[in-house]
Enzyme design. Structure first.
Site, PDB file in Angstrom:
ATOM      1  N   ASN A  23      40.057  15.331 -55.806  1.00  0.00           N
ATOM      2  CA  ASN A  23      38.911  16.196 -56.074  1.00  0.00           C
ATOM      3  C   ASN A  23      39.374  17.644 -56.175  1.00  0.00           C
ATOM      4  O   ASN A  23      40.562  17.921 -56.051  1.00  0.00           O
ATOM      5  CB  ASN A  23      37.880  16.040 -54.968  1.00  0.00           C
ATOM      6  CG  ASN A  23      37.207  14.680 -55.021  1.00  0.00           C
ATOM      7  OD1 ASN A  23      37.004  14.147 -56.109  1.00  0.00           O
ATOM      8  ND2 ASN A  23      36.882  14.133 -53.876  1.00  0.00           N
ATOM      9  N   THR A  24      38.389  18.544 -56.363  1.00  0.00           N
ATOM     10  CA  THR A  24      38.697  19.970 -56.460  1.00  0.00           C
ATOM     11  C   THR A  24      39.589  20.440 -55.314  1.00  0.00           C
ATOM     12  O   THR A  24      39.287  20.206 -54.146  1.00  0.00           O
ATOM     13  CB  THR A  24      37.391  20.790 -56.417  1.00  0.00           C
ATOM     14  OG1 THR A  24      36.463  20.192 -57.305  1.00  0.00           O
ATOM     15  CG2 THR A  24      37.635  22.220 -56.829  1.00  0.00           C
ATOM     16  N   GLN A  25      40.704  21.061 -55.667  1.00  0.00           N
ATOM     17  CA  GLN A  25      41.616  21.594 -54.656  1.00  0.00           C
ATOM     18  C   GLN A  25      41.503  23.105 -54.541  1.00  0.00           C
ATOM     19  O   GLN A  25      41.900  23.692 -53.567  1.00  0.00           O
ATOM     20  CB  GLN A  25      43.056  21.239 -55.027  1.00  0.00           C
ATOM     21  CG  GLN A  25      43.308  19.765 -55.112  1.00  0.00           C
ATOM     22  CD  GLN A  25      43.167  19.089 -53.764  1.00  0.00           C
ATOM     23  OE1 GLN A  25      43.842  19.447 -52.800  1.00  0.00           O
ATOM     24  NE2 GLN A  25      42.265  18.121 -53.680  1.00  0.00           N
ATOM     25  N   GLN A  26      41.001  23.726 -55.593  1.00  0.00           N
ATOM     26  CA  GLN A  26      40.879  25.186 -55.609  1.00  0.00           C
ATOM     27  C   GLN A  26      39.873  25.584 -56.682  1.00  0.00           C
ATOM     28  O   GLN A  26      39.671  24.848 -57.644  1.00  0.00           O
ATOM     29  CB  GLN A  26      42.239  25.803 -55.936  1.00  0.00           C
ATOM     30  CG  GLN A  26      42.782  25.309 -57.259  1.00  0.00           C
ATOM     31  CD  GLN A  26      44.120  25.928 -57.589  1.00  0.00           C
ATOM     32  OE1 GLN A  26      44.525  26.900 -56.997  1.00  0.00           O
ATOM     33  NE2 GLN A  26      44.809  25.362 -58.562  1.00  0.00           N
TER      34      GLN A  26
END
Lengths: 265, 293
Positions: A33-36
């Site tokens: 999923n979104t890491q940053q």
């Protein structure tokens, strides 16, 4: 037999050759999923005053340290008595914007007086958003934002914060991101405790917010001169000022800053 | 109705030998006995009005809304079987929401009309469903084509109107609408481009009064029954493009205007009596809606 547990259940390399990972174009991770955040909006700052709340955010969408978009509106009006200020990932903000618009339309379907008594109150919107943020973080797939909900409810100012971790809190002065470090001390000079709200009028509050926006523009490299400011006043209702600019700056101090670039210290 | 008893009226999806679908025609009957609904397309927006017969003195006055909102810029009113209308509006809301999700803009009124038309038409095709027992008048303002008004019939056909009326009092209402629109229309070449809707000089604020008058007039044949009136509007100038009930004061003003013009009419003994007083054959419930047998 190969006794290494790592090889159990796999076709043996001696017989079949080494397994080619690119066949299934397999990722080294099961799912990611979104890491940053990618395009980001910087601080949102806000404070209560005796007749309502005031909130401001600049219009920049930064791509890393590149000042990529300069016309991003990060204050979202919901109904006539609420502003949702969003910092963090801009695409996640746009998703939230859409959810809020759907929410408002759905609320208005069967409410004949959706402008006044049956409108969504700031606390409803905050409750919805905080639940959403917590739910998303619990799925390990957060919306990468810090959000301030500002409004007037039952003639009292409303101000609360929620972020990507689902953490919520409230205070007479609130700021997200860099503003939490730079602006909060300035805002607290005016309103330190709950009691100070009563003695703060709109003029003073607006002046304080403008001053804080100036300091943020001085010191936050990922901020823009252009910003929006919204006032929700229990008498005047929503006053939304767009395209404001940080004024009366003095950059004289800049020449004394040492220790970066090619200068000789 | 000579064809009753021939068996061709028992099912959707079966034509009679002379090419009619009786189930759809019966649905139209349900509409013809419903409460009167009216819509007007004005220069700056659209206005909807509906007659609400008071079926019980225990009903809370001013509540029990009939006009509904499909999307924030589209309103809808209908005559006939109310629950059928409720269902159609729900479908319209789903369509509007799905359009917005896909295209990131509010659904144009004509696009919605097309989708609802197809949905209603599909209910004339299958044996397992019955047609919609309503005629719906819906419309709103969008930024592509401005104010638009459509009327959708039980067979699924829809047409754009500058003034539409349906339900029991439709004939007198339509006669009034024709006069009203003729009076406020600039005389121009019919082929001239009218995308700005400039030929109609009527503003929504004035149309609200006219709608009240028309509904009161259309109610004349049904005089013994008590009724309330509900009016909503959607306009760029008055409601920032949102569909909303008209404010209380304006509604009261419109109602007193309607009552006054009507009493003048009665004094001069000149009331229009060219409307329908037939359709008494079907049994009605006390709401004036037809009871299906």
């Amino acid at each position: 037999m190969n006794h290494d547990p790592f090889s159990w259940g796999r076709p043996s390399d001696e017989t079949y050759g080494t397994y080619n990972n690119t066949i299934a174009s397999a990722s080294p991770f099961p799912k990611m999923n979104t890491q940053q955040p990618i395009i980001t909006g910087t601080s949102v700052i806000s404070m209560k005053y005796n007749n309502g709340v005031i909130i401001a955010a600049d219009n920049l969408g930064a791509y890393g340290s590149l000042l990529r978009f300069n016309d991003v509106e990060r204050l979202i009006p919901v109904g006539k008595r609420t502003i949702v200020g969003v910092s963090g990932d801009v695409s996640d903000m746009q998703h939230i914007e859409q959810i809020l618009s759907d929410l408002e339309i759905e609320n208005n379907y069967d409410n004949s007086y959706a402008d006044d008594e049956e409108t969504l109150k700031p606390s409803y919107i905050f409750e919805y958003l905080s639940t959403l943020m917590y739910q998303r973080r619990s799925k390990m797939n957060p919306l990468w934002n810090a959000i301030i909900v500002a409004g007037v409810e039952d003639d009292k100012p409303f101000l609360k914060y929620v972020n990507l971790l689902g953490v919520t809190y409230s205070s007479p002065t609130l700021a997200t991101g860099f503003g939490a470090h730079l602006a909060i001390p300035l805002l607290r000079r005016v309103i330190d405790r709950e009691e100070d709200i009563e003695s703060t009028n709109l003029e003073l509050a607006e002046k304080t917010i403008l001053e804080s926006m100036k300091v943020l523009y001085y010191r936050d490299a990922h901020s823009s001169r252009k910003f929006s400011l919204a006032i929700i006043d229990k008498e005047q209702g929503l006053v939304f000022k767009k395209g404001l600019q940080v004024e009366n700056m003095s950059w004289k101090f800049a020449k004394d800053i040492k220790g970066y670039g090619t200068q000789k210290v | 109705m000579t064809s009753i008893g021939t068996g061709y009226d028992l099912s959707n999806s079966v034509f009679s030998p002379d090419g009619r679908n009786f189930q759809v025609e019966y649905a139209v009957k349900a509409v013809e006995n419903g409460a009167t609904s009216v819509g007007i397309r004005c220069q700056d927006g659209v206005v909807f009005g509906v007659e609400k017969l008071i079926t019980s003195p225990l009903l809370v006055p001013g509540k029990n809304r009939k006009i509904q909102t499909i999307d924030s810029h589209i309103g809808c009113v209908y005559s006939g079987l109310i629950p059928d209308g409720r269902h159609l509006v729900n479908r319209g809301r789903d369509e509007a929401a799905s359009f917005k999700k896909i295209y990131h803009r509010p659904i144009p009124v004509d696009a919605l009309a097309d989708r609802l038309g197809q949905y209603v038409q599909a209910h004339t095709l299958y044996n397992s469903v019955r047609p919609f027992g309503i005629t719906a008048i819906f419309g709103g303002v969008d930024d592509v084509k401005g104010p638009q008004l459509y009327m959708l019939e039980p067979n699924g056909s829809y047409w754009g109107y500058s003034g539409a009326a349906t339900g029991k009092g439709r004939q007198s209402a339509r006669a009034e609408l024709e006069k009203l629109i003729a009076k406020h229309t600039k005389n121009i070449d019919i082929n001239e481009d009218d995308t700005d809707n400039k030929t109609i000089q009527l503003k929504v604020r004035d149309a609200v009064k006219e709608i009240a008058r028309i509904i009161y007039l259309a109610h004349e044949d049904n005089k013994e029954k008590e009724f309330e009136i509900e009016i909503s509007w959607c306009s760029n100038e008055e409601t920032q493009g949102k569909h909303k009930l008209v404010p209380k004061e304006l509604l009261e003003e419109a109602v007193s205007f309607a009552k006054e013009t009507l009493s003048h009419l009665e004094d001069s003994d000149d009331s229009d009596s060219d409307d329908d007083n037939n359709e008494g054959s079907a049994t009605q419930d006390n709401e004036g809606d037809i009871v299906l047998e």
